[in-house]
Design a protein around this motif. Structure first.
Motif, mmCIF file in Angstrom:
data_model
loop_
_atom_site.group_PDB
_atom_site.id
_atom_site.type_symbol
_atom_site.label_atom_id
_atom_site.label_comp_id
_atom_site.label_asym_id
_atom_site.label_seq_id
_atom_site.Cartn_x
_atom_site.Cartn_y
_atom_site.Cartn_z
ATOM 1 N N ARG A 108 23.407 -23.933 -19.430
ATOM 2 C CA ARG A 108 23.520 -25.339 -19.823
ATOM 3 C C ARG A 108 24.556 -26.071 -18.973
ATOM 4 N N PHE A 109 25.660 -25.411 -18.659
ATOM 5 C CA PHE A 109 26.717 -26.014 -17.847
ATOM 6 C C PHE A 109 26.135 -26.483 -16.512
ATOM 7 N N CYS A 110 25.377 -25.593 -15.828
ATOM 8 C CA CYS A 110 24.847 -25.932 -14.505
ATOM 9 C C CYS A 110 23.714 -26.945 -14.595
ATOM 10 N N VAL A 111 22.900 -26.890 -15.652
ATOM 11 C CA VAL A 111 21.875 -27.918 -15.833
ATOM 12 C C VAL A 111 22.533 -29.292 -15.890
ATOM 13 N N ASP A 112 23.548 -29.429 -16.731
ATOM 14 C CA ASP A 112 24.215 -30.722 -16.869
ATOM 15 C C ASP A 112 24.856 -31.171 -15.558
ATOM 16 N N ALA A 113 25.467 -30.232 -14.840
ATOM 17 C CA ALA A 113 26.126 -30.581 -13.581
ATOM 18 C C ALA A 113 25.123 -31.111 -12.565
ATOM 19 N N HIS A 114 23.967 -30.458 -12.446
ATOM 20 C CA HIS A 114 23.025 -30.857 -11.393
ATOM 21 C C HIS A 114 22.121 -32.001 -11.821
ATOM 22 N N VAL A 115 21.929 -32.186 -13.110
ATOM 23 C CA VAL A 115 21.310 -33.421 -13.583
ATOM 24 C C VAL A 115 22.223 -34.607 -13.253
ATOM 25 N N THR A 116 23.529 -34.433 -13.445
ATOM 26 C CA THR A 116 24.480 -35.490 -13.091
ATOM 27 C C THR A 116 24.443 -35.784 -11.594
ATOM 28 N N LEU A 117 24.313 -34.748 -10.776
ATOM 29 C CA LEU A 117 24.239 -34.966 -9.332
ATOM 30 C C LEU A 117 22.931 -35.665 -8.949
ATOM 31 N N PHE A 149 22.593 -16.723 -8.767
ATOM 32 C CA PHE A 149 23.890 -16.045 -8.812
ATOM 33 C C PHE A 149 24.913 -16.861 -9.602
ATOM 34 N N LEU A 150 25.087 -18.125 -9.243
ATOM 35 C CA LEU A 150 26.130 -18.935 -9.874
ATOM 36 C C LEU A 150 25.869 -19.180 -11.362
ATOM 37 N N ASN A 151 24.601 -19.360 -11.746
ATOM 38 C CA ASN A 151 24.313 -19.540 -13.175
ATOM 39 C C ASN A 151 24.880 -18.389 -13.990
ATOM 40 N N ARG A 152 24.743 -17.187 -13.479
ATOM 41 C CA ARG A 152 25.203 -16.007 -14.212
ATOM 42 C C ARG A 152 26.731 -15.925 -14.215
ATOM 43 N N ILE A 153 27.356 -16.262 -13.102
ATOM 44 C CA ILE A 153 28.818 -16.297 -13.056
ATOM 45 C C ILE A 153 29.345 -17.316 -14.065
ATOM 46 N N VAL A 154 28.765 -18.502 -14.063
ATOM 47 C CA VAL A 154 29.213 -19.572 -14.951
ATOM 48 C C VAL A 154 29.001 -19.188 -16.414
ATOM 49 N N SER A 155 27.823 -18.693 -16.749
ATOM 50 C CA SER A 155 27.537 -18.354 -18.137
ATOM 51 C C SER A 155 28.411 -17.220 -18.641
ATOM 52 N N ALA A 156 28.801 -16.325 -17.757
ATOM 53 C CA ALA A 156 29.672 -15.222 -18.160
ATOM 54 C C ALA A 156 31.112 -15.659 -18.347
ATOM 55 N N LEU A 157 31.622 -16.500 -17.451
ATOM 56 C CA LEU A 157 33.066 -16.738 -17.373
ATOM 57 C C LEU A 157 33.516 -18.096 -17.902
ATOM 58 N N LEU A 158 32.595 -19.038 -18.104
ATOM 59 C CA LEU A 158 32.958 -20.373 -18.574
ATOM 60 C C LEU A 158 32.253 -20.680 -19.892
ATOM 61 N N THR A 159 32.840 -21.554 -20.676
ATOM 62 C CA THR A 159 32.139 -22.096 -21.835
ATOM 63 C C THR A 159 31.111 -23.120 -21.352
ATOM 64 N N PRO A 160 30.085 -23.439 -22.168
ATOM 65 C CA PRO A 160 28.962 -24.212 -21.636
ATOM 66 C C PRO A 160 29.179 -25.711 -21.509
ATOM 67 N N ASP A 161 30.274 -26.255 -21.996
ATOM 68 C CA ASP A 161 30.437 -27.707 -21.994
ATOM 69 C C ASP A 161 31.336 -28.184 -20.866
ATOM 70 N N LEU A 162 30.818 -29.119 -20.075
ATOM 71 C CA LEU A 162 31.625 -29.779 -19.049
ATOM 72 C C LEU A 162 32.683 -30.687 -19.666
ATOM 73 N N LEU A 163 32.326 -31.347 -20.784
ATOM 74 C CA LEU A 163 33.205 -32.317 -21.432
ATOM 75 C C LEU A 163 33.370 -31.960 -22.906
ATOM 76 N N PRO A 164 34.443 -32.405 -23.531
ATOM 77 C CA PRO A 164 34.651 -32.086 -24.954
ATOM 78 C C PRO A 164 33.471 -32.524 -25.816
ATOM 79 N N GLY A 165 33.093 -31.642 -26.740
ATOM 80 C CA GLY A 165 32.014 -31.977 -27.662
ATOM 81 C C GLY A 165 30.648 -32.090 -27.027
#
Length: 325
Positions: free
Chosen positions: A79-88, A147-163
């Motif tokens: 979800r984190f990367c979906v939101d990031a690249h939709v924003t881009l 590759f990056l989707n898996r790194i992000v999902s493992a090491l980061l929480t899914p939200d770019l912004l609060p809530g």
């Protein structure tokens, strides 16, 4: 946004500082996934080099590359990367395909829909009879985000912004306006290779700098496999091939069953690597705490996750070569 298992160091030097300088010049700066990867600079540099040469440099339509990045991220449930690249995509002046992909629907333009289907099918290349590279930069973008989707999902929480505010179209639109200038800038090909020892390029890459960057990441990720025993590595490799990217219904139980017959010393590391390959968000603090009993450093956690993430990525890459399927 928070990190799940450790807070990256603020001070950087050596290779990490060099990578950060290039990121500030060519992209949006050292983003969270790369800050986490900085715990293992030998993985940070080739990951950045691959993203730079595949997503940012060269002549391929940048919107098409962002469609592939967003659709791959959706297939991997990052979800984190979906939101990031939709924003881009908003930043590139393409709100319609951006929000369509965010909803999980096919983009309206036929070419974008074709690329989104291609990216979605790559999650399970054997089950979907997925074939065919789409050129070095689009194919490199697809593999970068596997590759990056898996790194992000493992090491980061899914939200770019609060809530989860980034999930509102108006917020994504505003974010796109803020980063439009950086997103639309041209990047000279090949300069990412100055940060790595280039590896053997896959055949689909031709003479593009994407190929040596991918080879460099392969070398670094496979070297990280030295954290596991031979039997553990064989278990990861075999599972990645026969499971073919399916999403386990109960990932924690699935992984426990797969490692049950391994020697006790191999179980926790193999379980984390398998989850990194298939369901990285399912890695728990308990898994990490057990791993840290024998491998206390943040660097070794990042290396282990990267090993599993790349095993899944290279399964997709191998599907492009009929001789390796």
């Amino acid at each position: 946004m928070t990190y799940r298992f450790f807070t990256p160091a603020k001070a950087v030097h050596g290779m990490t500082a060099e990578v950060h300088r290039q990121m500030r010049r060519d992209f949006l700066g050292p983003l969270p996934a790369f800050q986490a990867l900085a715990a293992a600079p030998e993985l940070l540099a080739p990951t950045w080099a691959l993203l730079r040469e595949a997503l940012l440099a060269g002549d391929t339509d940048r919107v098409e590359r962002e469609v592939v990045a967003a659709a791959t991220s959706l297939a991997n449930r990052c979800r984190f990367c979906v939101d990031a690249h939709v924003t881009l995509l908003h930043a590139l002046g393409e709100p319609e395909p951006a929000e369509t992909i965010a909803r999980g629907d096919p983009p309206p333009r036929p070419r974008h829909a074709e690329l989104a289907r291609w990216a979605a099918d790559s999650r399970r290349p054997r089950a979907t009879a997925w074939t065919g590279a789409q050129g070095p930069e689009l194919t490199g973008t697809l593999l970068t985000f596997h590759f990056l989707n898996r790194i992000v999902s493992a090491l980061l929480t899914p939200d770019l912004l609060p809530g989860g505010l980034q999930r509102f179209p108006a917020v994504r639109s505003a974010g796109g306006r803020l980063c439009a200038r950086a997103a639309r800038g041209g990047v000279e090909p090949g300069l990412g290779l100055s940060l790595v020892q280039p590896g053997d390029p896959p055949a689909w890459a031709g003479d593009s700098p994407v190929g040596p960057a991918y080879g460099a990441l392969r070398n670094a990720a496979e070297a990280a496999g030295a954290l596991l025993s031979d039997v553990a590595r064989r278990t990861v490799t075999a599972t990645v091939r026969w499971e073919d990217g399916h999403h386990p219904d109960r990932p924690a139980e699935w992984a426990v069953d797969l490692v049950r017959d391994l020697p006790a010393a191999d179980r926790v590391g193999t379980r984390i690597a398998l989850l990194a390959a298939f369901a990285p968000a399912a890695i728990t603090p308990g898994d990490v705490a057990l791993w840290r009993l024998s491998h206390p450093s943040d660097a070794d956690l990042v290396r282990l996750v990267a090993y599993g993430a790349f095993a899944a990525t290279d399964h997709v890459c191998r599907a492009l070569d009929p001789a390796l399927r």
